[in-house]
Structures are given as C-alpha cells and as structure tokens.
Design a protein around this motif. Structure first.
Motif, short mmCIF file in Angstrom:
data_model
loop_
_atom_site.label_atom_id
_atom_site.label_comp_id
_atom_site.label_asym_id
_atom_site.label_seq_id
_atom_site.Cartn_x
_atom_site.Cartn_y
_atom_site.Cartn_z
N GLU A 61 -30.81 -6.35 28.41
CA GLU A 61 -31.12 -7.22 27.28
C GLU A 61 -30.00 -7.19 26.23
O GLU A 61 -29.71 -8.19 25.56
CB GLU A 61 -32.44 -6.79 26.64
CG GLU A 61 -33.64 -7.09 27.51
CD GLU A 61 -34.92 -6.51 26.93
OE1 GLU A 61 -34.83 -5.84 25.87
OE2 GLU A 61 -35.99 -6.71 27.53
N ALA A 62 -29.33 -6.01 26.10
CA ALA A 62 -28.26 -5.89 25.12
C ALA A 62 -26.97 -6.58 25.60
O ALA A 62 -26.14 -7.03 24.80
CB ALA A 62 -27.98 -4.42 24.83
N ARG A 63 -26.80 -6.63 26.91
CA ARG A 63 -25.54 -7.16 27.44
C ARG A 63 -25.66 -8.59 27.98
O ARG A 63 -24.65 -9.15 28.45
CB ARG A 63 -25.07 -6.26 28.58
CG ARG A 63 -24.76 -4.84 28.13
CD ARG A 63 -24.44 -3.98 29.31
NE ARG A 63 -24.24 -2.58 28.92
CZ ARG A 63 -23.95 -1.61 29.78
NH1 ARG A 63 -23.85 -1.89 31.08
NH2 ARG A 63 -23.77 -0.39 29.35
N VAL A 64 -26.87 -9.17 27.94
CA VAL A 64 -27.09 -10.44 28.60
C VAL A 64 -26.19 -11.56 28.09
O VAL A 64 -25.78 -12.44 28.84
CB VAL A 64 -28.58 -10.85 28.48
CG1 VAL A 64 -28.94 -11.17 27.05
CG2 VAL A 64 -28.88 -12.03 29.42
N THR A 65 -25.86 -11.53 26.81
CA THR A 65 -25.06 -12.60 26.24
C THR A 65 -23.56 -12.37 26.38
O THR A 65 -22.76 -13.32 26.35
CB THR A 65 -25.41 -12.77 24.75
OG1 THR A 65 -25.21 -11.54 24.09
CG2 THR A 65 -26.84 -13.24 24.59
N ALA B 178 -26.15 -5.96 37.76
CA ALA B 178 -27.33 -5.33 37.13
C ALA B 178 -28.61 -5.82 37.77
O ALA B 178 -29.57 -5.07 37.95
CB ALA B 178 -27.33 -5.62 35.64
N LYS B 179 -28.58 -7.14 38.13
CA LYS B 179 -29.78 -7.70 38.77
C LYS B 179 -30.03 -7.02 40.10
O LYS B 179 -31.17 -6.69 40.46
CB LYS B 179 -29.60 -9.19 38.95
CG LYS B 179 -30.77 -9.88 39.61
CD LYS B 179 -30.52 -11.37 39.78
CE LYS B 179 -31.71 -12.03 40.47
NZ LYS B 179 -31.47 -13.48 40.69
N ASN B 180 -28.93 -6.80 40.84
CA ASN B 180 -29.09 -6.14 42.13
C ASN B 180 -29.62 -4.71 41.94
O ASN B 180 -30.44 -4.22 42.73
CB ASN B 180 -27.75 -6.12 42.87
CG ASN B 180 -27.33 -7.51 43.31
OD1 ASN B 180 -28.16 -8.41 43.45
ND2 ASN B 180 -26.02 -7.70 43.52
N GLN B 181 -29.05 -4.05 40.91
CA GLN B 181 -29.55 -2.70 40.63
C GLN B 181 -31.03 -2.73 40.28
O GLN B 181 -31.81 -1.86 40.70
CB GLN B 181 -28.74 -2.09 39.48
CG GLN B 181 -27.31 -1.75 39.84
CD GLN B 181 -26.56 -1.16 38.67
OE1 GLN B 181 -26.95 -1.37 37.51
NE2 GLN B 181 -25.48 -0.44 38.95
N LYS B 182 -31.38 -3.74 39.50
CA LYS B 182 -32.79 -3.87 39.10
C LYS B 182 -33.66 -4.08 40.32
O LYS B 182 -34.73 -3.47 40.46
CB LYS B 182 -32.94 -5.01 38.12
CG LYS B 182 -34.37 -5.25 37.68
CD LYS B 182 -34.47 -6.40 36.69
CE LYS B 182 -35.92 -6.65 36.29
NZ LYS B 182 -36.05 -7.78 35.34
N GLU B 183 -33.18 -4.98 41.21
CA GLU B 183 -34.00 -5.23 42.41
C GLU B 183 -34.14 -3.97 43.25
O GLU B 183 -35.19 -3.70 43.82
CB GLU B 183 -33.36 -6.35 43.21
CG GLU B 183 -33.47 -7.72 42.55
CD GLU B 183 -32.71 -8.80 43.32
OE1 GLU B 183 -31.95 -8.43 44.25
OE2 GLU B 183 -32.88 -9.99 42.98
N ALA B 184 -33.01 -3.22 43.30
CA ALA B 184 -33.09 -1.97 44.06
C ALA B 184 -34.09 -1.00 43.44
O ALA B 184 -34.85 -0.31 44.14
CB ALA B 184 -31.70 -1.34 44.14
N LEU B 185 -34.06 -0.96 42.11
CA LEU B 185 -35.01 -0.06 41.44
C LEU B 185 -36.44 -0.55 41.61
O LEU B 185 -37.38 0.26 41.70
CB LEU B 185 -34.66 0.03 39.95
CG LEU B 185 -33.39 0.83 39.64
CD1 LEU B 185 -33.05 0.73 38.17
CD2 LEU B 185 -33.57 2.29 40.05
N VAL B 186 -36.60 -1.90 41.62
CA VAL B 186 -37.95 -2.43 41.86
C VAL B 186 -38.44 -2.00 43.23
O VAL B 186 -39.61 -1.64 43.41
CB VAL B 186 -37.94 -3.97 41.73
CG1 VAL B 186 -39.25 -4.56 42.24
CG2 VAL B 186 -37.72 -4.37 40.28
N VAL B 187 -37.48 -2.04 44.19
CA VAL B 187 -37.87 -1.59 45.53
C VAL B 187 -38.28 -0.12 45.49
O VAL B 187 -39.26 0.29 46.11
CB VAL B 187 -36.70 -1.82 46.51
CG1 VAL B 187 -37.00 -1.14 47.86
CG2 VAL B 187 -36.44 -3.30 46.72
#
Length: 584
Positions: free
Chosen positions: A418-422, A431-440
């Motif tokens: 959220e801090a780096r999105v812009t 980061a999205k891939n990392q997030k998806e991995a963490l979701v998994v």
C-alpha cells in the motif's frame, strides 16, 4: 403393704397433724400408714421385678396389688409405652443407681394418665443390692399445665418430622427414644427401644465401605453417648427393603443446664446421590485420561471451583516443558500467556462463563521454555451446575504458529504494498507474486488446520468406534509377571478373539489365556517393563492359537496407562497383503 412381703423399712409413726392424729397414727401398723400415703409405694427385688404395691395402686388402675406383681405390673402400662418403658426400667435397674421414669397407666376410668416413677436402690450392710423401693404418682398433680405441655410436645415432634435431616436420640441407659420421620425413611424401620449393643444389627449399620459391620464403639450415637462430639462420620445403612444409603452423622451428648447428662443425639444426612456422582466423575475422568493418549493436541481441564487446572503432557511438550515444570493450577497457566494477550483471553473466558458465547474460543501466545512464544488456538466447553454457576471447563490447545506467521507476514506485505503502490509500480508484479505465494501458504496453513481439526474428530470417533482390539491389564506386583489382571476390554477385542471377555474382567492373564502365556512368557515381561519404563512398544507377527486350533498372526501395540496399567491394542494381520505393521 398389700402384698405377700413386708416392706423393708418402718415409716416414722409421728406424722404431721394434730396431737389426736398423731395418737391415732401410733395405733396404726406400718402397712396401714403406707396405704394412706397419697402416692403408690412399690418394692422390687434385686432383679427389678415388682414384689409389692400399696393400696393406692388399686384406686388408680382398678386392679388389686396382689394381681399386679411381677410381669403383670406392665399390663397396666399403656400399650404404646409398654416396650419402651420396660426396656428403660431394665436398663435403669442394671445401673444400680436412683432413677426417674415417665410412663402412662391405664386408669380405672378407662383412659390413660401420665405417671412419674421415682426409685432408690436398697443395699445391705456390705453395700450389695438387695432390691428397690420407690413411689409412683400422677404427673397431673405435679404438672397442672399438662395440656400446654402436650401442645409443646406435639409442636416439637412436628418440627423434628419436618426436618430434611434425620434425628436420632437415646437416653442415658442407651435406649433409643427418638426417631423423626427422615430417620425412619433412611433406615427403613421405625423406632425400636433396644439397647446400644443391638443398634448395628437391627438397623443394618456398616462402615463406609458398605461391607464391614459397624462395631458398637464406632456408631456415631454411641460415641456421642460416651461424651464425644462427632462430626461428619460416614457410615452406610443397608435396609432389608430398599437400596443401601450412605449417610453423614454428627452428634453430641445431651447435657442439662445443671450438668446432668440426659442422653445423646445425632443428626444424619443422606449423601448417597453425592457419593454416586463422585464415583461417576472418577470413571469419566479415567476414560478421559485414556482418550488423552490418542490425541496430539494439548488438552486442559479447569476445575473452576478449586481453580485447579490440569494441562496434558502434550500441551506442555509443545512449549518445550516437561510435565513437572508447569504447575497444574490457574496461575501456572496464566504465567505462560503473553502479557499483551491476557486482557482479550480473560474477556473471552468471562463471556463464555456468563453464557454469552456458547463456546470458549481464543487465539493467544504462550511462552516456550526457551523464551520464545507460540500461537495457540484454545477452544473449550463449560459445565454449569443447577444454579447456573460454572464448575468445570474442558478444552484443547492447538499450535497455530505457522498460520499466524503466515497471516502476520501477509499483513506486513500488504502494508508495504500500500505504501509503494504509487511509486513502485515496476515492483508491483513481484510483490503480487509474493502475495499470491503467501496466500497459497495461508491456504495451506488453513487446510492443515482443517486437517488437524478433522484429526481431532477422527480421534474422538476412534475412541468410540475403534475396530482394533483393546485390552487393559493392571499389574498388582511389578516384580512379577504372574499378576497381570484384566480390567477393561472393547467390543472389537471380543470379536477378534471370539471370546466373551467382559466375564473375564478381574482374572489373571494366565487364567484367561493359559496356552498363550505358556508359549510367550516374554510378552508378559514386555508388558511389565512398559509399565516400569512408561515407554510404548510394538510387537509384530505374534502367533495366537484359537480354541478351535487355528493359528493366526497378530500385531500388538502396548502403551503405558496410569495406576500401573498397560493397554494392548491388536489386530489380526494373518490375511494382510503387506507386511507393513498395522500401527505404523
């Protein structure tokens, strides 16, 4: 005196009155003087049998004194009083001391009237008892307020009969004089005027074990009669009609204001239901302790009344502690909870105890032996008493550290994203891939949590419907293999072994399986060793011959149980297509 014997004393011929009266009295013989006294004078031999009565007796009862001697005397006593009065008379005579006795006589008018007997022992020159002498007079003269006295007596009797506790009393001679309604109900028998040495046999009194007859010296009422203050003495009453009752008895001697001992009294309380509940609770806890051995999660049992907390060894081991290193009380648990989590945990417990929440559920951190913290999911269910007060909570602890770490890592990454999105759009995909991995990982953690919960349900189902044979043996002597006694079995064991094992409970292994024990003494040694070391052991391909001659192979898993017991789980592996042990 109007009887066949002379009275053993001569009354003073100088009676009160005028000089003419005294002159007339001097002309009367002693018997005539006794017959003119306005009370009945009686005499008894050294055995307490009436041998003479003055003439006033006939004015009271309508019966001639000569026809009322010996046992005939008691035929003039009111039937309802007769047995009790006779027993009190006999006991008093055996004491060889002056005594007073109250009874009711059937009067010449056809009704019954209260009378008072007073007596003195007659002793010879060597102080040996040779007989008794005394008076008998109507208490209508002594107590003019008899109606008020009767009302008081009725009021007190009604008061005693309305008490939930039984009340039993006896007089100084040890003769039972009072049984209220609750006492009659507990004993299944009415009041019987018997001496103390017959109480236990007549009223079926036993020690707390319910099998040993209660000695006279241990009867609570007798102890109170001897001057002892008795508190909560536990005994068993086994009436011939009805079920045995366990009672608590408390009593004291009855002492008058002038210090004279009048007898003794005890209050008895029926605690049969409480004792049965305690027994059921012990059995339930034994079954629960056995179930603990088959689950991997930590379990707790909180006695809210005493604040004692049992934490299973698995719970402590998860945190790195040995069983003895954590106190089994509420404070021992509280000291392990992270200080920042205590408030939320206390609120969750309070909401459940108030029944605002049907279950207690809380996630919090607990300190490990190495100083680190692990996340635990605690779930519990409380038992309330009839007044709605919580008395006990039982539940489980599940290690959810991996899940919480995944959740916290995911939250951290979300904040970073959220801090780096812009400003860091180029790194968004990474980061999205990392997030998806963490979701998994989170999903995997959640799936694992569901698997763990399913495992708990599976353990519970296994305990109730297990198809493996289970036998529980108790060693009466760990120094010998000849004292393994069967204490428990399950339906699967009877089905596999084709035996009715419930009828064998209490017998030795050598009596139930003589052939097997003779062929495999090493297995008995292994079972005793498991109890000693508290370490489980597997034994594969054990041959067992059925009564019809068929020999099959069995796989055994033996594990220690409390109180010098060992459990043996087994199955028939003769027809297994793989050599993999059944308990792997």
């Amino acid at each position: 005196m109007t009887s066949g014997s002379e009275f053993p004393f001569s009354p003073d011929p100088v009676l009160s009155g005028t000089s003419d009266d005294r002159q007339h009295a001097l002309q009367l013989n002693p018997q005539q003087l006794l017959d003119r006294i306005p009370v009945t004078i009686w005499q008894a031999n050294d055995q307490g049998q009436i041998i003479s009565l003055s003439a006033r007796w006939q004015l009271i009862t309508g019966r001639a004194p000569v026809d009322s001697l010996g046992e005939e005397f008691w035929n003039s006593v009111l039937l309802e009083d007769r047995d009790l009065s006779l027993q009190q008379w006999i006991n008093a005579c055996q004491q060889q001391r002056p005594f007073v006795l109250h009874l009711h006589l059937c009067s010449i008018r056809g009704n019954s009237c209260p009378f008072l007997i007073q007596s003195e022992p007659l002793l010879n020159d060597t102080d040996q008892l040779i007989g008794w002498v005394g008076t008998l007079q109507s208490t209508d003269v002594v107590i003019p307020l008899q109606s008020k006295w009767d009302y008081t007596q009725k009021f007190l009797q009604a008061l005693l009969d309305n008490l939930s506790n039984g009340i039993v009393a006896c007089d100084t001679q040890g003769v039972l004089t009072l049984f209220n309604s609750s006492a009659k109900k507990l004993h299944g028998l009415p009041l019987c005027p018997i001496p103390a040495d017959e109480w236990a046999s007549y009223y079926h009194l036993y020690q707390a074990d319910g099998t040993t007859p209660l000695p006279q010296a241990e009867i609570p009422l007798y102890r109170a009669l001897q001057g002892e203050s008795v508190h909560n003495a536990e005994i068993v009453v086994k009436p011939s009609q009805g079920k045995p009752r366990t009672i608590l008895a408390s009593g004291d001697p009855i002492i008058a204001q002038d210090g004279q001992k009048l007898g003794a009294v005890v209050a008895i309380q029926d605690i049969t239901l409480r004792k049965q509940a305690e027994l059921e609770l012990r059995k339930s806890e034994e079954r629960w302790q056995l179930a603990l051995q088959g689950t991997g999660d930590g379990l707790f049992d909180w006695n809210i009344v005493t604040n004692e907390v049992f934490m299973s060894p698995q719970l402590k081991q998860t945190l790195g502690y040995a069983d003895h290193e954590v106190d089994n009380n509420f404070e021992g648990w509280r000291q392990l909870v992270h200080p920042d989590d205590l408030g939320e945990v206390a609120a969750a417990i309070e909401a459940h105890l108030r029944q605002s929440m049907p279950l207690y559920v809380a996630e919090y951190r607990m300190r490990c032996k190495d100083g680190s913290y692990k996340w635990n999911l605690a779930r519990g269910q409380t038992k309330w008493d009839d007044n709605g007060q919580p008395i006990r909570m039982i539940g489980s602890h599940q290690d959810i550290t991996r899940r919480k770490q995944a959740e916290m890592e995911l939250a951290r990454l979300n904040r970073d994203l959220e801090a780096r999105v812009t400003s860091r759009t180029t790194q968004l995909e990474v980061a999205k891939n990392q997030k998806e991995a963490l979701v998994v990982k989170e999903q995997e953690a959640r799936r694992q949590s569901e698997v763990d919960r399913a495992g708990i349900k599976l353990y519970e189902s296994i305990i109730s419907n297990i198809q493996l044979g289970i036998l529980v043996w108790h060693s009466q002597n760990l120094e010998s293999v000849d004292h393994l006694e069967l204490v428990s079995t399950n339906p699967a064991a009877e089905s596999i072994l084709k035996m009715n094992l419930h009828v064998e409970i209490g017998r030795q292994m050598s009596d139930i399986f003589p052939s097997f024990v003779g062929k495999h003494p090493d297995i008995l040694l292994s079972l005793v060793e498991i109890i000693r070391t508290q370490q489980p052991r597997s034994i594969e391909n054990v041959p067992y011959t059925f009564p019809e001659g068929d020999e099959n192979l069995f796989s055994l898993r033996a594990f220690p149980l409390p109180e010098d017991c060992v459990g043996v789980a087994f199955e028939n592996v003769t027809c297994k297509e793989t050599n993999e042990p059944a308990f792997s």
